[in-house]
Motif scaffolding. Structure first.
Motif, PDB file in Angstrom:
ATOM      1  N   SER A 107    -102.986  96.771  85.029  1.00 48.91           N
ATOM      2  CA  SER A 107    -101.798  97.615  84.934  1.00 48.91           C
ATOM      3  C   SER A 107    -101.548  98.139  83.526  1.00 48.91           C
ATOM      4  N   SER A 108    -101.640  97.269  82.534  1.00 46.70           N
ATOM      5  CA  SER A 108    -101.324  97.690  81.161  1.00 46.70           C
ATOM      6  C   SER A 108    -102.289  98.734  80.629  1.00 46.70           C
ATOM      7  N   TYR A 113     -90.247  92.942  75.829  1.00 46.90           N
ATOM      8  CA  TYR A 113     -90.329  92.054  76.986  1.00 46.90           C
ATOM      9  C   TYR A 113     -91.040  92.745  78.164  1.00 46.90           C
ATOM     10  N   PRO A 114     -91.690  91.958  79.014  1.00 41.00           N
ATOM     11  CA  PRO A 114     -92.155  92.495  80.306  1.00 41.00           C
ATOM     12  C   PRO A 114     -90.994  92.566  81.287  1.00 41.00           C
ATOM     13  N   ARG A 115     -91.166  93.335  82.354  1.00 41.43           N
ATOM     14  CA  ARG A 115     -90.123  93.478  83.363  1.00 41.43           C
ATOM     15  C   ARG A 115     -90.752  93.826  84.716  1.00 41.43           C
ATOM     16  N   MET A 160     -96.744  91.484  86.979  1.00 43.35           N
ATOM     17  CA  MET A 160     -97.841  90.649  87.468  1.00 43.35           C
ATOM     18  C   MET A 160     -99.068  90.768  86.573  1.00 43.35           C
ATOM     19  N   ASP A 161     -99.015  91.629  85.569  1.00 38.47           N
ATOM     20  CA  ASP A 161    -100.057  91.671  84.551  1.00 38.47           C
ATOM     21  C   ASP A 161     -99.850  90.474  83.624  1.00 38.47           C
ATOM     22  N   TYR A 162    -100.908  90.086  82.937  1.00 41.36           N
ATOM     23  CA  TYR A 162    -100.766  89.113  81.860  1.00 41.36           C
ATOM     24  C   TYR A 162    -100.639  89.902  80.562  1.00 41.36           C
ATOM     25  N   ALA A 163     -99.608  90.715  80.476  1.00 37.60           N
ATOM     26  CA  ALA A 163     -99.444  91.562  79.301  1.00 37.60           C
ATOM     27  C   ALA A 163     -98.392  91.023  78.350  1.00 37.60           C
ATOM     28  N   ARG A 164     -97.912  89.832  78.611  1.00 38.66           N
ATOM     29  CA  ARG A 164     -96.999  89.095  77.733  1.00 38.66           C
ATOM     30  C   ARG A 164     -95.991  90.008  77.029  1.00 38.66           C
TER      31      ARG A 164
END
Length: 846
Positions: A471-472, A517-519, A496-500
């Motif tokens: 996604s990122s 932040y992720p959202r 749901m990405d691991y994009a921290r």
């Protein structure tokens, strides 16, 4: 009518038998008021020794007035250590899912991140079935092969070739008053160490280091019945097994017997372009000319209430018949509960896209005073379980109906020490731009926000969503520095990405936490809409698939909805912890921030009353983050894009990473890693800890060279060169080796001496080439484990690596006596030449 003429002897015998029959009938009639007459039992054919006939007793002699009775789909009667199940005949043939968990764990049974409260130790579907000789069978069901249409001849054929195993036999001890239920004595079964209600496989016990059950120290604590489930709690003591840390282990285990829905949920066929967990089986109905592996997405059942169906169809938001509710473990620290709840409730907006309001929410578990019957182990309840563990993790598994993929319940595990992981992540990724992150202990508001993010991510898994590692990659890197853009759209389209966190943002960008932040974002809402929008205008899942497929195809014109699987081995877009559409640009910005952080690390971790342990831990986190940025770049070399498509979509499914991008990746590694990153050797820190910069750097460099020069990546490059998948210029394995040669041995080509750290790099590089040309592992075993593509290119790969090693040796021999080089460099080169010669002499396999 046919009449048989009987001989006098036979006629006499018949009269005797008839008289005996009449007498027996009269005796049974006379006895009817004193003992329940069982209903006729239809016998099944069984294999092996037949069970002994069960001796029936009067119901009132078995189920006495002093017993405690719980009424559910199975009625449970209990007195002291005696447990009786009253199983209605209406339950016969119905599917029952049995899920077993660790209810209370022993500290001595830990094995990595396994061996804690809530860990699942068994799951299977069973079915009660009446058998001969007044016995009841419990069959274990398999759904690996399936024919769901009972009206088709294939159904009968599949059933005949898929006999379900008898897992247990229970003698019927009595019938109830109207013969509508049978009574089973379950005391011995529940007390035993059986694989139905406790550890289903020896592997689970082995992992926990457990031996045999100690019967004198094991007992059933209670059995509770509910409308759709029965809960069994047992205290078990096991002898120490492998690697014991104590003489024995005592644990509490919980078994949930869940009655699966008689009216099954309509399954939804998988679309690989939307990331859902799945279940699969061989379907003999889907393809009239073959066998199809039918795969269903795993989802909760959400349906509008009957009175709201027309409102739903008009597009009005309605509440579902049964919302998704998560209860917070009462043992959770109070200050974090609001953030965990909010992390669940944040998904409500996504479900509104699917037409439901209040479809999901969290609440605190009721206290014992509020509801004495409520239990976390009750299979009707989903929960967020707090685990007081040093493990830095969180998990969001679910339990689903193997027939349809319908999620039935979920336990999210939140480990206490996940907070330390969150603190490290946010520190090394955002301390350069967020002053609130510049300390070892975050304030409760910041930590609470981070816990909320973890909660939302794990809830996503319980809803059926997989990681979306791609996604990122749909976000241009420069947008991550655009304050207005990133605060509005977020740094990744999916939580749901691991994009921290947004590590690309620079201090001068003045980006707030809203942009860090992720959202829950665009992809998540779209995926929930795909999975949960209710449709009753289609007759089955196959007709529904025809409706949904073009919708997905059209939606994917929006790049932000792209799903990239975490299982992709070569696609550089599908990586954890990465950001943006260009790993080299993102890594450059990330390293710029790490340089700022490491300069201030001593001040930001200063603890006057303590030693430097915590400072050292944070320095390690900086090194780890640096290694992560480097690793993101490596995936571009020899990479291959995989974009899941259906036949109706234009364009290639597999594409080689562009030549220019692979060259940029190698140039980045030269600049940021192979050219000694002296900034990592922060003198104000290194003189306070025992770490050695040269060792730490060598480990990173060795890991990267191992990542580049591995057989899988190199054969992928050879395939790209020779198979012609791409239309543009291809970055070949030979060119990669030439580039590495110029980078690693740059000083020799310039006639200059080599520094200590660069000499270490050259040693690592030559050792890797020697390992590739003269492998020390078992080649026969290695080749047998390779894919066909792997072995096909193996000979060419050996040629490429041998040519590179030969080239390096010629350069080394030419320069090792060069007077322009200092003695350390000359000695170093002579040692490399000696090693190449000695290993080549000993190895005769090539």
């Amino acid at each position: 009518m046919l009449r048989l003429k009987l001989s006098p002897g036979v006629w006499l015998l018949s009269c005797v038998l008839l008289a005996a029959s009449v007498q027996a009938t009269a005796q049974r009639k006379k006895k009817k008021d004193k003992e329940t007459t069982p209903a006729e039992i239809k016998a099944d054919t069984t294999v092996g020794k037949k069970p002994a006939p069960s001796k029936l007793k009067k119901y009132s002699d078995v189920i006495t007035k002093d017993m405690r009775t719980d009424t559910g789909f199975i009625i449970v009667h209990a007195k002291e250590d005696e447990y009786y199940f009253e199983v209605p005949l209406s339950v016969m043939g119905k599917d029952i899912l049995i899920v077993n968990r660790v209810a209370e764990a022993s500290v001595d049974m830990r094995n990595g991140n396994w061996g804690l409260t809530g860990d699942q130790i068994g799951e299977a579907v069973y079915r009660f079935e009446k058998a001969r000789n007044n016995n009841l069978y419990l069959r274990r069901l398999s759904f690996s092969e399936y024919s769901g249409d009972t009206s088709k001849p294939m159904y009968t054929s599949v059933q005949r070739n898929n006999v379900q195993a008898i897992a247990a036999v229970f003698p019927i001890v009595a019938y109830n008053a109207d013969s509508s239920a049978v009574v089973l004595n379950m005391s011995e079964f529940l007390s035993s160490d059986n694989d139905i209600t406790y550890f289903s496989k020896p592997l689970f016990k082995t992992r926990a280091g457990m031996g045999a059950q100690q019967n004198d120290r094991s007992y059933v604590k209670y059995v509770h019945a509910y409308p759709t489930n029965v809960e069994v709690r047992a205290f078990k003591t096991y002898a120490a097994g492998l690697n014991p840390t104590s003489a024995n282990y005592s644990v509490e285990l919980n078994s949930s017997m869940v009655l699966l829905p008689e009216k099954m949920a309509r399954p939804r066929l998988q679309d690989k372009r939307v990331g859902y967990f799945t279940i699969s089986h061989k379907d003999f109905d889907a393809n009239p000319q073959g066998v199809t592996n039918t795969t269903y997405a795993v989802r909760w059942r959400l349906e509008p209430k009957p009175e709201d169906v027309e409102k739903y169809k008009r597009g009005e938001l309605v509440e579902p018949v049964k919302p998704i509710v998560f209860y917070i473990d009462p043992s959770t620290p109070k200050k974090w509960i609001p953030y965990l709840i909010q992390g669940v409730n944040d998904w409500q907006a996504a479900f509104e896209r699917a037409g439901f309001k209040n479809a999901i929410y969290a609440r605190e578990a009721p206290s014992r005073q509020e509801d004495s019957t409520w239990s976390l182990e009750d299979a009707r309840h989903s929960a967020i379980i707090y685990r007081p563990s040093s493990i830095a993790n969180a998990m969001g598994p679910n339990v689903n109906d193997p027939r349809t993929g319908e999620i039935l319940e979920s336990h999210i595990f939140w480990y206490h020490n996940v907070m330390s992981l969150l603190q490290k992540w946010y520190f090394v990724q955002c301390a350069a731009v967020d002053t609130g992150a510049r300390k070892l202990v975050f304030d409760d508001k910041l930590m609470g926000d981070l816990i909320r993010f973890v909660s939302s991510h794990e809830v996503g898994h319980t809803l059926g969503l997989m990681h979306n590692f791609g996604s990122s990659s749909t976000v241009p890197v420069e947008n991550l520095r655009n304050k207005a853009w990133v605060e509005k759209y977020g740094h990744t389209p999916s939580i749901m990405d691991y994009a921290r966190f947004n590590y690309v943002a620079q201090p001068e960008d003045n980006i707030s936490r809203a942009g860090l932040y992720p959202r829950i974002n665009d992809y998540d809402k779209w995926a929930i809409e795909w999975g949960y929008k209710w449709r009753d205008n289609v007759k089955d899942e196959y007709e529904e698939q025809k409706l949904l497929t073009p919708i997905v195809t059209d939606s994917l014109k929006n790049q932000r909805l792209w799903f990239g699987s975490e299982m992709e081995p070569l696609d550089p877009r599908c990586q954890n912890e990465d950001l943006g559409d260009d790993a080299m640009k993102a890594g450059t910005y990330g390293i710029m921030n790490l340089k700022r952080i490491i300069k201030n690390l001593g001040q930001w971790t200063y603890e006057p009353e303590k030693d430097y342990t915590n400072m050292r831990n944070m320095l390690t986190a900086v090194y780890d983050q640096y290694g992560t940025y480097i690793g993101h770049v490596v995936r571009n070399i020899g990479g291959e894009y995989h974009t899941e498509k259906i036949a109706g979509q234009p364009g290639a499914t597999y594409e080689v990473v562009e030549y220019k991008r692979q060259k940029e990746a190698v140039a980045f590694l030269d600049k940021e890693l192979f050219t000694t990153p002296e900034w990592l050797n922060e003198k104000s820190l290194m003189d306070k800890i025992p770490d050695k910069f040269g060792i730490d750097l060598s480990e990173v460099q060795r890991g990267v060279l191992n990542g580049i020069l591995n057989r899988f990546r190199m054969t992928s490059m050879l395939a790209a060169q020779h198979d012609g998948k791409g239309t543009g210029k291809v970055y070949t394995a030979d060119e990669l080796m030439l580039d590495l040669d110029k980078i690693v041995f740059r000083e020799l080509y310039e006639g200059k001496s080599v520094s200590f750290y660069r000499r270490n790099l050259q040693k690592i590089y030559i050792n890797k080439l020697l390992d590739m040309v003269y492998p020390t592992d078992n080649m026969d075993q290695m080749i047998s484990g390779m894919s066909q593509m792997y072995t096909f290119y193996l000979t060419d790969l050996s040629d490429v690596m041998r040519a590179a090693l030969t080239k390096e040796q010629q350069l080394i021999m030419r320069m090792m006596n060069d007077p322009r080089l200092d003695k350390d460099t000359q000695r170093h080169l002579k040692d490399l030449n000696y090693k190449i010669n000695k290993i080549g002499e000993k190895d005769l396999r090539f």
